[in-house]
Design an enzyme around this catalytic site. Structure first.
Site, PDB file in Angstrom:
ATOM      1  N   ASP A   1       0.444   1.993   8.563  1.00  0.00           N
ATOM      2  CA  ASP A   1      -0.019   1.195   9.704  1.00  0.00           C
ATOM      3  C   ASP A   1       0.899   1.259  10.930  1.00  0.00           C
ATOM      4  O   ASP A   1       0.488   0.897  12.021  1.00  0.00           O
ATOM      5  CB  ASP A   1      -0.183  -0.274   9.288  1.00  0.00           C
ATOM      6  CG  ASP A   1      -1.196  -0.450   8.169  1.00  0.00           C
ATOM      7  OD1 ASP A   1      -2.057   0.439   8.008  1.00  0.00           O
ATOM      8  OD2 ASP A   1      -1.127  -1.469   7.462  1.00  0.00           O
TER       9      ASP A   1
ATOM     10  N   GLY B   1       0.837  -1.205   0.000  1.00  0.00           N
ATOM     11  CA  GLY B   1       0.000   0.000   0.000  1.00  0.00           C
ATOM     12  C   GLY B   1       0.869   1.251   0.000  1.00  0.00           C
ATOM     13  O   GLY B   1       1.899   1.296   0.660  1.00  0.00           O
TER      14      GLY B   1
ATOM     15  N   THR C   1       4.609   2.447   5.273  1.00  0.00           N
ATOM     16  CA  THR C   1       3.209   2.033   5.470  1.00  0.00           C
ATOM     17  C   THR C   1       2.559   2.968   6.479  1.00  0.00           C
ATOM     18  O   THR C   1       3.231   3.435   7.403  1.00  0.00           O
ATOM     19  CB  THR C   1       3.084   0.579   5.982  1.00  0.00           C
ATOM     20  OG1 THR C   1       1.744   0.350   6.435  1.00  0.00           O
ATOM     21  CG2 THR C   1       4.033   0.281   7.132  1.00  0.00           C
TER      22      THR C   1
ATOM     23  N   ARG D   1       0.844  -4.969  -5.013  1.00  0.00           N
ATOM     24  CA  ARG D   1       1.070  -6.170  -4.208  1.00  0.00           C
ATOM     25  C   ARG D   1       1.201  -7.302  -5.224  1.00  0.00           C
ATOM     26  O   ARG D   1       0.251  -7.588  -5.948  1.00  0.00           O
ATOM     27  CB  ARG D   1      -0.104  -6.409  -3.252  1.00  0.00           C
ATOM     28  CG  ARG D   1      -0.243  -5.301  -2.224  1.00  0.00           C
ATOM     29  CD  ARG D   1      -1.172  -5.686  -1.095  1.00  0.00           C
ATOM     30  NE  ARG D   1      -1.135  -4.685  -0.043  1.00  0.00           N
ATOM     31  CZ  ARG D   1      -1.984  -3.668   0.060  1.00  0.00           C
ATOM     32  NH1 ARG D   1      -2.960  -3.546  -0.815  1.00  0.00           N
ATOM     33  NH2 ARG D   1      -1.881  -2.804   1.023  1.00  0.00           N
TER      34      ARG D   1
ATOM     35  N   ARG E   1      -5.041  -2.364   9.134  1.00  0.00           N
ATOM     36  CA  ARG E   1      -5.020  -3.814   8.902  1.00  0.00           C
ATOM     37  C   ARG E   1      -5.114  -4.562  10.229  1.00  0.00           C
ATOM     38  O   ARG E   1      -6.094  -4.394  10.932  1.00  0.00           O
ATOM     39  CB  ARG E   1      -3.761  -4.203   8.118  1.00  0.00           C
ATOM     40  CG  ARG E   1      -3.910  -5.512   7.365  1.00  0.00           C
ATOM     41  CD  ARG E   1      -2.630  -5.870   6.653  1.00  0.00           C
ATOM     42  NE  ARG E   1      -2.344  -4.975   5.549  1.00  0.00           N
ATOM     43  CZ  ARG E   1      -2.741  -5.178   4.299  1.00  0.00           C
ATOM     44  NH1 ARG E   1      -3.419  -6.241   3.988  1.00  0.00           N
ATOM     45  NH2 ARG E   1      -2.455  -4.324   3.347  1.00  0.00           N
TER      46      ARG E   1
ATOM     47  N   ASP F   1       6.596  -5.272   5.781  1.00  0.00           N
ATOM     48  CA  ASP F   1       7.384  -6.468   6.086  1.00  0.00           C
ATOM     49  C   ASP F   1       7.189  -7.574   5.050  1.00  0.00           C
ATOM     50  O   ASP F   1       8.108  -8.357   4.794  1.00  0.00           O
ATOM     51  CB  ASP F   1       7.076  -6.977   7.491  1.00  0.00           C
ATOM     52  CG  ASP F   1       5.636  -7.398   7.638  1.00  0.00           C
ATOM     53  OD1 ASP F   1       4.742  -6.571   7.398  1.00  0.00           O
ATOM     54  OD2 ASP F   1       5.402  -8.576   7.968  1.00  0.00           O
TER      55      ASP F   1
ATOM     56  N   ASP G   1       3.338  -0.695  11.715  1.00  0.00           N
ATOM     57  CA  ASP G   1       3.302  -2.060  12.262  1.00  0.00           C
ATOM     58  C   ASP G   1       4.569  -2.836  11.907  1.00  0.00           C
ATOM     59  O   ASP G   1       4.530  -4.048  11.749  1.00  0.00           O
ATOM     60  CB  ASP G   1       2.067  -2.804  11.728  1.00  0.00           C
ATOM     61  CG  ASP G   1       2.096  -2.958  10.217  1.00  0.00           C
ATOM     62  OD1 ASP G   1       2.904  -2.286   9.541  1.00  0.00           O
ATOM     63  OD2 ASP G   1       1.305  -3.759   9.692  1.00  0.00           O
TER      64      ASP G   1
HETATM   65  O1  F6P Z   1      -1.309  -1.442   4.770  1.00  0.00           O
HETATM   66  C1  F6P Z   1      -1.891  -0.219   4.455  1.00  0.00           C
HETATM   67  C2  F6P Z   1      -3.382  -0.347   4.324  1.00  0.00           C
HETATM   68  O2  F6P Z   1      -3.911   0.936   4.039  1.00  0.00           O
HETATM   69  C3  F6P Z   1      -4.092  -0.954   5.525  1.00  0.00           C
HETATM   70  O3  F6P Z   1      -4.285  -0.025   6.568  1.00  0.00           O
HETATM   71  C4  F6P Z   1      -5.362  -1.432   4.900  1.00  0.00           C
HETATM   72  O4  F6P Z   1      -5.912  -2.527   5.599  1.00  0.00           O
HETATM   73  C5  F6P Z   1      -4.917  -1.867   3.522  1.00  0.00           C
HETATM   74  O5  F6P Z   1      -3.700  -1.204   3.258  1.00  0.00           O
HETATM   75  C6  F6P Z   1      -5.907  -1.560   2.437  1.00  0.00           C
HETATM   76  O6  F6P Z   1      -5.422  -2.105   1.262  1.00  0.00           O
HETATM   77  P1  F6P Z   1      -6.026  -1.783  -0.176  1.00  0.00           P
HETATM   78  O7  F6P Z   1      -5.550  -0.436  -0.571  1.00  0.00           O
HETATM   79  O8  F6P Z   1      -5.484  -2.868  -1.039  1.00  0.00           O
HETATM   80  O9  F6P Z   1      -7.511  -1.801  -0.041  1.00  0.00           O
END
Ligand code: F6P
Length: 323
Positions: free
Chosen positions: A128, A11, A126, A72, A172, A103, A130
């Site tokens: 997050d 992301g 990120t 991804r 997440r 990670d 995390d």
């Molecule tokens: O990891 C970053 C993040 O924004 C998370 O907070 C969230 O769960 C996820 O990516 C959303 O992913 P996508 O943009 O694929 O919907």
């Protein structure tokens, strides 16, 4: 180390562009050629790679998203995908990679090094926050401020209508973004995946708030909460209590965009320079983290082995202040 490739993966997060700029300009400073790899590992597999110079990254330090785009990439998690990526690395004469992402991206990088000997350095990108080994990730500060501003706005209307709002925050599997944004926004309750949520306890917290004279309240719900989404939890509260005037706001991808804060720009700039210096010094399979105010270089597995930043005392602060 003559040629370094840089990519963003997973992301996007505000500050990734500042990190790309720092890698490119540090490369120019240390006389290392920098190649930009588009769309994360997918672009590495497909050879979507081009040379970047100091001017290629002009005017991007303040821009959200990533000029290199991101993805991804499932194919990279298969040995054949990494074989194809390694072929491109050889074809372009790239000696090392800077991977800006989470990670999961480092796990792939570690395998690329083990199987094909490509030197890899990671930067934590990120929203997050995390990633084990770093107190902060690139993008977290901006996302936290965006979430806080959203909560502030929700509070205006909640107070005007005597309503209870459930505000869903990203993260997440991590509740860190929710905890910090919730404290900053003065939330009455914060529900996170790291602590099991009991709807009756939430209802009791709301009743206690009402008894103390609160006419409107905000419950921040981390998107990964075990009791479900903010919509699920609001529905259960509606069904199981006298609180029928509830509303739900999902902040969603607004948290991922926007111009990075000064904190994220500086963090990304420092980390980008450090990554190039580390590769030039012969380091590999390391991520750049920030501990306190110092940058550190840590082995990749720290990123997933020590990932939880859950701090129950933060929830306690929120509880004490919801008086
Ligand atoms: O990891 C970053 C993040 O924004 C998370 O907070 C969230 O769960 C996820 O990516 C959303 O992913 P996508 O943009 O694929 O919907």
């Amino acid at each position: 180390m003559k040629r370094i490739g840089v990519l963003t993966s997973g992301g996007d997060s505000p500050g990734m562009n500042a990190a790309i700029r720092a890698v490119v300009r540090a490369g120019a400073y240390y006389k290392v050629e920098i190649y930009g790899i588009y769309s994360g590992y997918q672009g590495l597999i497909d050879g979507e790679i081009e040379s970047l110079n100091a001017r290629s990254v002009s005017g991007i330090i303040n821009r959200g998203g990533t000029i290199l785009r991101t993805a991804r990439c499932a194919a990279f998690y298969e040995p054949e995908g990494r074989e194809r990526a390694a072929e491109q690395v050889r074809k372009f004469g790239i000696d090392g990679l800077v991977i800006i992402g989470g990670d999961g991206s480092y796990r792939g990088a570690q395998l690329l090094h083990e199987e094909h000997g490509v030197a890899c350095l990671g930067l934590p990108g990120t929203i997050d926050n995390d990633i084990g080994g770093s107190d902060f990730t690139i993008g977290f500060d901006t996302a936290m401020n965006t979430a806080m501003e959203a909560i502030d706005r929700v509070r205006d209307t909640a107070a005007s209508h005597d309503r209870i709002f459930f505000v869903e925050v990203m993260g997440r599997h991590s509740g860190y973004l929710s905890m910090i944004a919730g404290i900053a926004g003065g939330a009455e309750d914060i529900l996170v995946p790291e602590r099991p949520t009991d709807v009756q306890t939430v209802i009791q917290t709301l009743r206690d708030g009402g008894d103390k004279g609160k006419r409107s309240m905000i419950v921040v719900v981390a998107e990964g909460d075990d009791a479900g989404s903010a919509f699920d939890i609001a529905k259960k509260v509606n069904e199981q209590s006298e609180f029928k005037q509830t509303r739900v706001t999902v902040i969603g991808h607004l948290q991922r965009g926007g111009s990075p804060t000064a904190f994220d720009r500086v963090l990304a700039s420092r980390m980008g320079v450090r990554a190039v210096e580390a590769l030039v010094a012969g380091e590999t399979n390391r991520m750049v983290g920030m501990k306190g105010i110092e940058l550190v270089l840590l082995p990749f597995p720290i990123a997933w082995e020590q990932r939880s930043l859950f701090d129950p005392s933060l929830l306690e602060v929120a509880r004490i202040l919801a008086m």
